[in-house]
Scaffold this active site. Structure first.
Site, PDB file in Angstrom:
ATOM      1  N   ASP A 250      17.014  46.403 -36.179  1.00 32.99           N
ATOM      2  CA  ASP A 250      15.602  46.257 -36.527  1.00 32.99           C
ATOM      3  C   ASP A 250      14.955  47.612 -36.272  1.00 32.99           C
ATOM      4  O   ASP A 250      15.612  48.536 -35.782  1.00 32.99           O
ATOM      5  CB  ASP A 250      14.927  45.159 -35.692  1.00 32.99           C
ATOM      6  CG  ASP A 250      13.775  44.485 -36.438  1.00 32.99           C
ATOM      7  OD1 ASP A 250      12.878  45.212 -36.905  1.00 32.99           O
ATOM      8  OD2 ASP A 250      13.778  43.250 -36.561  1.00 32.99           O
TER       9      ASP A 250
ATOM     10  N   HIS B 120      12.189  46.112 -42.260  1.00 31.28           N
ATOM     11  CA  HIS B 120      12.515  46.242 -40.832  1.00 31.28           C
ATOM     12  C   HIS B 120      13.631  47.262 -40.609  1.00 31.28           C
ATOM     13  O   HIS B 120      14.511  47.055 -39.761  1.00 31.28           O
ATOM     14  CB  HIS B 120      12.927  44.892 -40.249  1.00 31.28           C
ATOM     15  CG  HIS B 120      11.776  43.954 -40.001  1.00 31.28           C
ATOM     16  ND1 HIS B 120      10.881  44.115 -38.975  1.00 31.28           N
ATOM     17  CD2 HIS B 120      11.370  42.851 -40.677  1.00 31.28           C
ATOM     18  CE1 HIS B 120       9.987  43.143 -39.009  1.00 31.28           C
ATOM     19  NE2 HIS B 120      10.248  42.370 -40.046  1.00 31.28           N
TER      20      HIS B 120
ATOM     21  N   PHE C  50      10.578  30.827 -29.407  1.00 32.75           N
ATOM     22  CA  PHE C  50      10.492  30.804 -27.955  1.00 32.75           C
ATOM     23  C   PHE C  50       9.905  32.087 -27.369  1.00 32.75           C
ATOM     24  O   PHE C  50       9.920  32.284 -26.152  1.00 32.75           O
ATOM     25  CB  PHE C  50      11.868  30.527 -27.345  1.00 32.75           C
ATOM     26  CG  PHE C  50      12.358  29.113 -27.539  1.00 32.75           C
ATOM     27  CD1 PHE C  50      11.588  28.171 -28.200  1.00 32.75           C
ATOM     28  CD2 PHE C  50      13.600  28.721 -27.058  1.00 32.75           C
ATOM     29  CE1 PHE C  50      12.038  26.870 -28.386  1.00 32.75           C
ATOM     30  CE2 PHE C  50      14.055  27.424 -27.231  1.00 32.75           C
ATOM     31  CZ  PHE C  50      13.278  26.491 -27.894  1.00 32.75           C
TER      32      PHE C  50
ATOM     33  N   ASP D 297      13.004  39.527 -44.502  1.00 30.52           N
ATOM     34  CA  ASP D 297      11.633  39.098 -44.231  1.00 30.52           C
ATOM     35  C   ASP D 297      10.674  40.277 -44.121  1.00 30.52           C
ATOM     36  O   ASP D 297      11.067  41.396 -43.806  1.00 30.52           O
ATOM     37  CB  ASP D 297      11.582  38.289 -42.929  1.00 30.52           C
ATOM     38  CG  ASP D 297      12.004  39.109 -41.718  1.00 30.52           C
ATOM     39  OD1 ASP D 297      13.049  39.793 -41.818  1.00 30.52           O
ATOM     40  OD2 ASP D 297      11.321  39.066 -40.686  1.00 30.52           O
ATOM     41  N   GLU D 298       9.418  39.995 -44.379  1.00 30.68           N
ATOM     42  CA  GLU D 298       8.282  40.881 -44.089  1.00 30.68           C
ATOM     43  C   GLU D 298       8.417  42.280 -44.676  1.00 30.68           C
ATOM     44  O   GLU D 298       7.940  43.254 -44.087  1.00 30.68           O
ATOM     45  CB  GLU D 298       8.050  40.962 -42.571  1.00 30.68           C
ATOM     46  CG  GLU D 298       7.711  39.618 -41.953  1.00 30.68           C
ATOM     47  CD  GLU D 298       7.462  39.693 -40.453  1.00 30.68           C
ATOM     48  OE1 GLU D 298       6.591  38.956 -39.977  1.00 30.68           O
ATOM     49  OE2 GLU D 298       8.152  40.465 -39.766  1.00 30.68           O
TER      50      GLU D 298
END
Length: 749
Positions: free
Chosen positions: A192, A269, A417, A324-325
């Site tokens: 990432d 990312h 979480f 994602d994103e």
């Protein structure tokens, strides 16, 4: 390892307890359990047998408390000598054991586990191991028969090691605990923007530089330039795993029935990659973007070369590619991306991303693997074989399953979480959100809105631990446990067999178990938690009080005074029909062991009155037009459907339909800067008789610091010097931070 001792000398060792006295507090709860009579001792001299099918997993018996020295005899053909002892045998047709089932039987002949596969046998062994760990004396086991199988085939836990690097010793401990609670997939997020964590032989610079950064804490790094450095520089912080270490962890997990799924982020990312190889970005320079250039063929060469080495390390059928994103703005102005878009006849940047995902999916399929991505990979279309992880709620999962794709449910509202697990004001800083244990347990991975014939595509559920605010493995443990135990039961136990109260009771035994395993779990709080139900027809509030303790001992007052051990004990919900302030606290004997919880109940004039919006809510409608005068306050999370969100100035007015005496006007706001939620700059109150000509009656200016990360609530209240008659009451709250304003009620007296 001790051996099961068969109690045939009843006169010398009478059975004084019933089976129910020894009901095992197993988590996850078995789907079928039958109790026998009596207790069995485990001495040293009874043999252990396993057929060749199960000899590989028989080593797990060494994890049973005190049973680590017995040899296992390989059985080629089951005979009379194998009718007693500890036995790991294949199921026979007469056993009526389904392919994923195991059967654990403890009776006068010993311990017998039967299964059709090694995977099912592992589940049976960990039931036995946990059963032993839960006993006061692990050598004394109750007679019982468990026939059990998992509800879902995918039972996952995730861990992000990019934001904060975690040592190998902890990863093995994490896997140990996962195995004990029957998880079977570890989603290892190893790349990432905050750091690349896996050595790639073809691209050594990824770990020579992109694994190291200027600040130890992710937040400090994020707010101070986000730079990567060479190892050995004074401020270098980070680390990576060698390929040998990764293989070692894969093999270690496999012995415990756990498959490791690696995640290599693409196309977004990827700031760390593009800082080292800027030619793979649209800008062509480091620190300019986090998305690969889709129009550059070298991007796919790089990604395929990386995946070749990843595939060689990880035998998992699944390979996670993120997806994602991605910020697509760079692709819109990139000549290479736009040329590819034209060449392929793509209509949007979503389709451009879909093209990239499809290229990687086809490549993985050519290698005999299967692609998993976050639900954004649905945008622009998806290849037939891809599996979707639904994290932005359940809608992505419903859409994917309806299209025939397999789905793993991991919605942020239930299974992230990294959210606070109790009152954020009492906890270390987290990314935001509010996810207590009971909310986790309430989750059902099969959405009610999903057509029944599509439910087969829901493979299971996974919890995610993103570590922006978890700098140490102890902090990871604190955020993961015991919430992961709730997920374990969600994934394993049939929905009709689950009960929150029963789970909470069984969980008490697992706090001791977690202590024995040296897990830094979150301890159940004594803090009083209130739930207020407003009954509009009666204009009354019913207040329930509890805590995370199994048997809370709470005392309260209703006159605003501080409670003590001589105040009214809480036994039943409190119903009040007037404005009041309840104060409550938990006690052990006469000692107060929690802060005082203050619950304000307002039966005010605006309840039920119509609210008009000069500036509409955005993103968080709550109860829409009913929100601000429904008599109900929001809780600790802006996701609770009582907090209404505004990204511009708030500008609303209440119509009383006739002139009323106005003495005070208040609105409650939330502030938690992490996710961009702030108090207003100021709140102005105006009144009018005709709805056109307003006169200002008060202003509250906010001087609260926005640097404090702690969750705060504040009621901005204007008290008029003299009561005024008016039909309309307008409230304007400014939004100078351009984040979210969250409010839950207009309180007018």
């Amino acid at each position: 390892m001790r051996i099961l001792f068969i109690l045939i000398l009843g006169a010398f060792l009478p059975i004084l307890t019933t089976a129910q006295d020894h009901e095992p507090h197993l988590i996850p709860k078995p789907n079928k359990i039958t109790y026998g009579e009596g207790i069995f001792e485990i001495p040293y001299d009874i043999p252990v047998f396993a057929t060749e099918t199960f000899i590989g997993v028989s080593n797990l018996l060494s994890e049973y408390p005190g049973l680590n020295h017995l040899p296992v005899e390989v059985v080629k053909k089951i005979g009379k000598k194998h009718q007693r002892g500890i036995r790991l045998f294949p199921a026979e047709s007469m056993d009526k054991i389904e392919p994923n089932d195991y059967k654990l039987q403890i009776d006068e002949s010993g311990i017998l586990i039967k299964a059709n596969s090694s995977e099912a046998m592992v589940s049976g062994l960990y039931t036995l191991i946990q059963l032993g760990m839960l006993q006061e004396q692990s050598s004394r086991l109750p007679q019982l028969t468990i026939q059990d199988s998992p509800r879902f085939t995918y039972r996952g836990l995730h861990l992000d090691v990019s934001r904060h690097f975690m040592p190998m010793s902890f990863l093995k401990k994490y896997i140990d605990i996962m195995a004990l609670y029957k998880f079977n997939y570890f989603h290892w997020h190893i790349t990432d923007g905050a750091g690349w964590r896996l050595a790639i032989n073809k691209y050594p610079a990824l770990t020579q530089k992109a694994a190291w950064r200027t600040h130890t804490q992710w937040k400090d790094w994020w707010n101070n330039g986000r730079q990567y450095v060479e190892p050995g520089t004074p401020n270098a912080s980070g680390g990576y795993y060698t390929q040998d270490q990764a293989r070692e962890l894969v093999a270690y997990a496999a012995t415990k029935g756990i498959t490791i799924i690696p995640e290599i982020e693409m196309p977004g990312h990827s700031e760390e990659v593009l800082a080292v190889y800027p030619e793979l970005s649209c800008a062509g320079k480091p620190y300019a973007q986090g998305e690969f250039c889709i129009g550059n063929q070298e991007t796919f060469t790089f990604l395929k070369n990386v995946l070749d080495e990843v595939i060689d390390i990880f035998p998992s059928h699944y390979i996670h590619i993120g997806g994602d994103e991605a910020d697509k703005k760079h692709w819109k102005t990139c000549p290479k991306c736009q040329a590819l878009k034209t060449e392929k006849g793509l209509k949007s940047e979503d389709e451009l991303q879909s093209f990239a995902i499809q290229q990687m999916d086809e490549y993985l399929q050519s290698k005999g693997r299967k692609l998993i991505g976050w639900d954004e990979i649905l945008e622009g279309g998806l290849t037939k074989g891809a599996t979707v992880m639904s994290w932005r709620g359940e809608e992505g999962g419903i859409k994917a399953a309806s299209m025939g794709h397999d789905v793993i449910m991991t919605p942020g509202g239930y299974l992230y979480f990294d959210s606070y697990q109790t009152d954020p004001r009492t906890q270390p800083e987290a990314i935001g959100g509010y996810l207590p244990l009971d909310k986790v347990y309430s989750y059902n991975p099969v959405p009610a809105k999903l057509e029944k014939d599509k439910a087969k595509h829901i493979l299971g559920a996974q919890a995610n631990l993103w570590t922006e605010y978890m700098p140490t493995h102890q902090h990871v443990e604190y955020m993961a446990f015991p919430r992961a135990l709730a997920l374990a039961e969600i994934n394993w136990t049939n929905q009709e067999n689950r009960s929150w109260l029963d789970f909470k009771k069984r969980l008490q035994s697992h706090y001791k178990l977690l202590q024995q395993l040296d897990v830094n779990y979150y301890r159940p709080s004594f803090n009083v938690v209130s739930q207020v139900t407003f009954q509009h027809d009666k204009l009354s509030n019913t207040v329930s009080l509890t805590s995370e303790q199994l048997h809370p001992n709470i005392f309260y007052t209703t006159d605003g005074s501080t409670p003590n051990s001589h105040s009214t004990p809480y036994t039943n919900p409190i119903e009040l029909t007037t404005t009041a302030t309840i104060k409550a606290a938990s006690f052990l004997d006469s000692a107060q062991v929690s802060p005082v919880e203050t619950i304000r109940l307002d039966i005010h004039k605006a309840i039920g009155k119509k609210v008009h919006y000069n500036s509409p809510w955005e993103g968080y409608p709550a109860q829409k037009e009913l929100t601000l005068t429904n008599g109900t306050y929001g809780g600790l999370s802006y996701h609770d459907q009582q907090w209404q969100g505004f990204t511009r100035n708030l500008d609303v007015y209440v119509d009383f339909e006739r002139r009323e005496e106005i003495k005070s006007v208040g609105m409650r706001f939330m502030q938690i800067p992490g996710p961009g939620v702030y108090f207003p700059g100021e709140m102005r109150v105006l009144v009018s008789d005709n709805g056109k000509n307003y006169r200002e009656v008060g202003v509250i200016v906010n001087h609260e610091s926005v640097q404090d990360p702690i969750l705060k609530f504040r009621t901005f209240e204007v008290i008029l010097e003299k009561p005024q008659m008016a039909r309309y009451v307008k409230v304007i709250a400014t939004n100078p931070m351009r984040g979210y304003l969250f409010t839950d009620e207009v309180i007018i007296y």
